[in-house]
Design a protein around this motif. Structure first.
Motif, short mmCIF file in Angstrom:
data_model
loop_
_atom_site.label_atom_id
_atom_site.label_comp_id
_atom_site.label_asym_id
_atom_site.label_seq_id
_atom_site.Cartn_x
_atom_site.Cartn_y
_atom_site.Cartn_z
N TYR A 185 -1.33 -3.35 -12.92
CA TYR A 185 -1.20 -3.41 -11.46
C TYR A 185 -2.28 -2.56 -10.79
N SER A 186 -2.81 -3.07 -9.69
CA SER A 186 -3.70 -2.27 -8.85
C SER A 186 -2.87 -1.24 -8.09
N LEU A 187 -3.54 -0.28 -7.43
CA LEU A 187 -2.81 0.73 -6.67
C LEU A 187 -1.99 0.08 -5.56
N ARG A 190 1.05 -1.40 -7.03
CA ARG A 190 2.00 -0.34 -7.40
C ARG A 190 2.76 0.16 -6.17
N GLY A 214 -3.97 2.63 -0.99
CA GLY A 214 -4.35 1.53 -1.87
C GLY A 214 -4.15 0.15 -1.28
N ASP A 216 -4.94 -2.92 1.23
CA ASP A 216 -6.05 -3.43 2.03
C ASP A 216 -5.55 -3.67 3.46
#
Length: 355
Positions: A185-187, A190, A214, A216
């Protein structure tokens, strides 16, 4: 007798196969999502989002203090967070925000004072996951476990129907990634999973520490809409953040602390207006000197690098009246209100040192 025994064994095997197919593993589970042996039924009285029981969600912090050896991390702090509103919890690095949230959630014992939710300390809450959802650390999940199974284990621990895991995955937009392992998982993902975990018990109170980290721009807007919607349902939402422009849009109320102490609390408008006197008025006129004379020294007139004229010390109405009396032509007259970033920096000036 042997025939009877054989029939019993066959019946047992058939029952095991049915339970294995319908309970021990979801029919939609993929090969890459090993189920931790949790059946899709719950022991005890679970409840889903449709039957959420409202509870008193008032957070009350009174005289809260936390000392770590020679450091006073939180110093006699008092404020309230009301249901039906989003409250922004702001402060410089080292101000004591996370320590305060940890004490509210029962993860740290206060040196003095109290922090209660609905008049009760977190440790004394019955079924705390159903009353309070918290997100303090976005990486608090086993890296080898899928997002879905992480949530299902939380469900089982609190006697919540396991289908709730799928509901909150959909709520935070993680359904497509639910069967992927957490380590991938990306931040931002997460953070979404952390919010899903906080919502697992459909709680009255949400406490989130830097939930926008984290994310966007689209994710930040999604989070803003979600938290506003939850507050409109009557829930209590307490959010700490360093994204001041976002908090100005998101929050109904603000609590600002520095060096462990309360600086100001109130509605966003009240906090912004608390230093309104520092606001300036933008004036565009071809008669700068004549206008300055008309103000009779009651105001300070400055010209910035772009040639714009700013007047401080009097409000726009007084400037307009002085210009009218003196025959000064005005092309523009606009009060420049400080934004939350400007107010925050002014209120915490000299109080942001790391202790």
């Amino acid at each position: 007798m042997p025939i009877l025994l054989l029939l019993i064994l066959l019946g047992g095997a058939t029952a095991w196969w049915v339970l294995r197919g319908k309970g021990g593993r979801s029919a939609s589970a993929s090969a890459g999502d090993a189920d931790p042996g949790l059946p899709d039924v719950v022991l005890g009285e679970g409840r889903g989002s449709a039957t959420r029981v409202a509870a008193d969600g008032l957070i009350s912090v009174s005289g809260l203090t936390k000392r770590y050896k020679g450091v006073v991390a939180v110093d006699d702090l008092s404020f309230v967070v009301r249901p039906g509103r989003v409250t922004g919890f702001l402060g410089p690095n080292g101000a004591g925000k996370t320590t305060t949230l940890r004490m509210i959630l029962g993860l740290a014992a206060p040196s003095a004072g109290t922090a209660t939710i609905g008049g009760v300390g977190y440790g004394d809450l019955a079924e705390p996951l159903r009353r309070v959802g918290g997100l303090l650390e976005a990486s608090a999940a086993h890296k080898g476990r899928t997002g879905r199974n992480h949530l299902r284990i939380l469900c089982r621990s609190a006697g919540i129907p396991l289908q709730r895991a799928d509901e909150v995955l959909e709520l935070v937009g993680l359904t497509p990634a639910g069967r992927r392992k957490f380590k991938g998982y990306s931040l931002g993902m997460r953070q979404r999973l952390g919010i899903a975990a906080a919502m697992i018990g459909d709680p009255q109170v949400l406490i989130l520490d830097e939930p926008a980290n984290g994310l966007d721009p689209d994710g930040i807007r999604w989070m803003r809409d979600l938290l506003k919607a939850l507050a409109l349902e009557g829930r209590t939402v307490l959010v700490s953040s360093h994204l001041l422009a976002e908090m100005q849009v998101l929050a109904d109320d603000l609590v600002i602390i520095a060096a462990g102490r309360l600086v100001v609390s109130g509605t966003v408008a009240t906090v912004l207006n608390s230093i309104a006197a520092t606001g300036a008025t933008l004036v565009r006129t071809p008669d700068v000197e004549k206008l300055s004379a008309a103000l009779n020294g009651d105001a300070a007139v400055t010209i910035d690098d772009s040639g714009d004229i700013y007047v401080t010390g009097v409000d726009a109405a007084a400037i307009g009246e002085a210009a009218a009396r003196s025959g000064v032509v005005l092309h523009q007259l606009a009060t420049q209100r400080p934004d939350l970033e400007g107010v925050f920096l002014e209120l915490t000036k000299g109080k942001a040192a790391i202790r």
